[in-house]
Design a protein around this motif. Structure first.
Motif, PDB file in Angstrom:
ATOM      1  N   SER A 120       1.108  -1.616   0.139  1.00  0.00           N
ATOM      2  CA  SER A 120      -0.117   0.597  -0.126  1.00  0.00           C
ATOM      3  C   SER A 120       0.707   1.489  -0.079  1.00  0.00           C
ATOM      4  N   SER A 164      -5.185  -8.789   3.513  1.00  0.00           N
ATOM      5  CA  SER A 164      -6.574  -7.657   2.965  1.00  0.00           C
ATOM      6  C   SER A 164      -5.872  -7.628   1.865  1.00  0.00           C
ATOM      7  N   CYS A 166      -6.688  -5.714  -1.958  1.00  0.00           N
ATOM      8  CA  CYS A 166      -8.002  -5.155  -3.515  1.00  0.00           C
ATOM      9  C   CYS A 166      -7.696  -6.022  -4.409  1.00  0.00           C
ATOM     10  N   SER A 171     -12.428  -1.347  -7.422  1.00  0.00           N
ATOM     11  CA  SER A 171     -12.614  -0.364  -7.020  1.00  0.00           C
ATOM     12  C   SER A 171     -11.728  -0.209  -5.921  1.00  0.00           C
ATOM     13  N   ARG A 172     -11.096   1.317  -5.302  1.00  0.00           N
ATOM     14  CA  ARG A 172      -9.970   1.179  -4.152  1.00  0.00           C
ATOM     15  C   ARG A 172     -11.347   0.634  -3.157  1.00  0.00           C
ATOM     16  N   ILE A 173     -10.515  -0.303  -1.967  1.00  0.00           N
ATOM     17  CA  ILE A 173     -11.019  -0.576  -1.026  1.00  0.00           C
ATOM     18  C   ILE A 173     -10.327   0.094   0.129  1.00  0.00           C
ATOM     19  N   GLN A 174     -11.128   0.451   1.498  1.00  0.00           N
ATOM     20  CA  GLN A 174     -10.931   0.392   2.644  1.00  0.00           C
ATOM     21  C   GLN A 174     -11.020  -0.672   3.378  1.00  0.00           C
ATOM     22  N   ILE A 233     -10.985   3.155  10.160  1.00  0.00           N
ATOM     23  CA  ILE A 233      -9.820   3.279   8.900  1.00  0.00           C
ATOM     24  C   ILE A 233      -8.552   2.494   9.570  1.00  0.00           C
ATOM     25  N   ALA A 235      -5.855   1.924   6.676  1.00  0.00           N
ATOM     26  CA  ALA A 235      -5.529   2.113   5.411  1.00  0.00           C
ATOM     27  C   ALA A 235      -6.504   1.673   3.989  1.00  0.00           C
ATOM     28  N   LYS A 236      -6.118   2.576   2.842  1.00  0.00           N
ATOM     29  CA  LYS A 236      -6.893   1.870   1.760  1.00  0.00           C
ATOM     30  C   LYS A 236      -5.972   1.425   0.407  1.00  0.00           C
ATOM     31  N   GLY A 238      -6.054   0.320  -2.803  1.00  0.00           N
ATOM     32  CA  GLY A 238      -5.918   0.401  -4.147  1.00  0.00           C
ATOM     33  C   GLY A 238      -5.327  -0.379  -5.359  1.00  0.00           C
TER      34      GLY A 238
END
Length: 430
Positions: A120, A164, A166, A171-174, A233, A235-236, A238
């Motif tokens: 990330s 986790s 993606c 699309s981007r996830i949390q 939250i 992290a996010k 991509g």
């Protein structure tokens, strides 16, 4: 206009000072903080026992008087916060409770993060810091402290797993805190120095040494360990990014790091006292109500079309002092109202409104109970150390601001009244 002269009064005609009771103005200075439009006055606490000896008043702190007058009244209690009044107590003791709540009550927090993969945009150290600030819903009294020489086991360590990913094209996830999975059997990551074992039935060595599963213990069987809030939250991610890690939580205190502090905040303020010095009616009363931003004053109908200002919510006063400031330059001098002639703002010195906001590890009422126990332990330690010095009855005492130092032989006991702390110092052979 002829100036009126004040009549002269002989000193022999002055009334005698009452014995055993302070005059009203001295009693007001002793028990209240007076708030003027410019600043607060009489903020100091007069604790000298002979301060009013000439008037026959004993100002010393007596245990019986403290026991009869001290009380705690709970005003509001919810799952995460608590508001109560501490009445009949000195500011130093109230501040001692505040500092103990912030810095000396233990909790469990993530201390070590083993990152297997992190693609990330968040750096590893920032990710570990964010994980450490997530409050955990677990009773810290069920665990032991872990020193540098201790091995992580089921009594001093809690292990979480986070994985986790993606997928590409999505699309981007949390990544939220509810994805932290509790591992009651301990770490699942093998030691990097571990050599492959020939025996396939033997369990590989990991970063913890659990003798039993934590969910088999009665205190955790029906109450699984996890984050207090599931929607934090972390992290996010991509498309194509992934986080895989293992987090180890240990027991600690807020004075080591803020992540171990059990309260979001703990604070107190003196009880406001709003006094109307004279009757305020009609237009002036309505203007006074409009001046207060927190609506401390209200209008009361006294009949015959007349209205009177009353103090409806004095506890809500924030000491903004708008109600005692004179009108501004937008009014002519003749039309200005000097409100300090109508309203007096005070603070009660021995009445504190205390607020505790828990992060979730323990309920707020339990936090206060534990703070009382810690302060009690400190006092018992002081008594124990003093009882050891019976052979030296003459103990020199040196008092500074908020600190009292007792020098006895080759040791010194230092009391920090503001912190409620006692520290034993070795002075050496000199």
């Amino acid at each position: 206009m002829k100036e009126e002269k004040t009549p002269k009064i002989s000193v022999w005609d002055l009334p005698d000072v009452p014995k055993g009771k302070l005059p009203a103005h001295l009693e007001l200075q002793r028990t209240r903080v007076i708030c003027t439009p410019d600043a607060a006055t009489n903020t100091e606490n007069i604790r000298y026992s002979g301060a009013y000896a000439s008037m026959g008043v004993d100002n010393s702190l007596r245990l019986g008087h403290f026991r009869d007058n001290f009380r705690v009244e709970v005003v509001r209690l919810t799952e995460d916060d608590m508001e109560f009044d501490m009445i009949g107590i000195d500011a130093s003791l109230a501040n001692a409770f505040r500092r103990i709540l912030i810095a000396e009550l233990p909790t469990m927090a993530i201390e070590k993060v083993l990152i297997a993969n992190n693609t990330s945009v968040i750096q590893d150290e920032v990710l570990a810091h964010r994980l450490g600030l997530i409050p955990l819903k677990v009773d810290p009294r069920m665990f032991e402290y872990m020193s540098e020489n201790d091995v992580p086991n089921e009594k001093n360590t809690i292990v979480f797993k986070l994985h986790s990913r993606c997928e590409r094209g999505s699309s981007r996830i949390q990544v939220l805190s509810n994805e932290l999975q509790w591992l009651p059997r301990g770490s699942e990551l093998t030691l990097s120095t571990e050599k492959p074992d020939v025996d396939p039935t033997s369990r590989p060595r990991t970063y913890t040494s659990f003798n039993c599963s934590q969910d088999s213990l009665p205190e955790f069987s029906n109450n699984p360990i996890g984050p207090k809030h599931d929607d934090i939250i972390i992290a996010k991610l991509g498309p194509g990014q992934e986080i895989e890690l293992e987090a180890h939580a240990v027991k600690g205190m807020g004075k080591t790091h803020a992540k171990w502090s059990p309260v979001a905040t703990a604070w107190y303020r003196m009880l406001p006292e709003v006094v109307l010095l004279q009757e305020i009616e009609d237009e002036i009363a309505e203007e006074l109500v409009k001046k207060c931003p927190v609506k401390v004053f209200d209008i009361e109908d006294i009949g015959k079309g007349r209205k009177r200002a009353t103090v409806a919510r004095p506890r809500s006063c924030t000491l903004c002092r708008e109600c005692i400031r004179a009108d501004g330059k937008e009014k002519e001098i003749e039309q200005r109202i000097y409100w300090d002639k109508y309203v007096a703002l005070r603070r009660v010195k021995d009445h504190f409104i205390f607020t505790i906001e828990s992060t979730g590890a323990l309920p707020p009422e339990m936090l206060f109970t534990e703070a009382v126990k810690i302060l009690e332990d400190k006092c018992e330690r002081v008594i124990t150390e003093l009882s050891k010095k019976n052979e030296n009855p003459k103990v020199p005492i040196f008092v500074t601001s908020g600190t009292c130092e007792l020098y006895m032989g080759l040791e010194a006991i230092m009391f920090d009244f503001d912190a409620g702390m006692c520290q034993i110092l070795k002075l050496g052979n000199e």
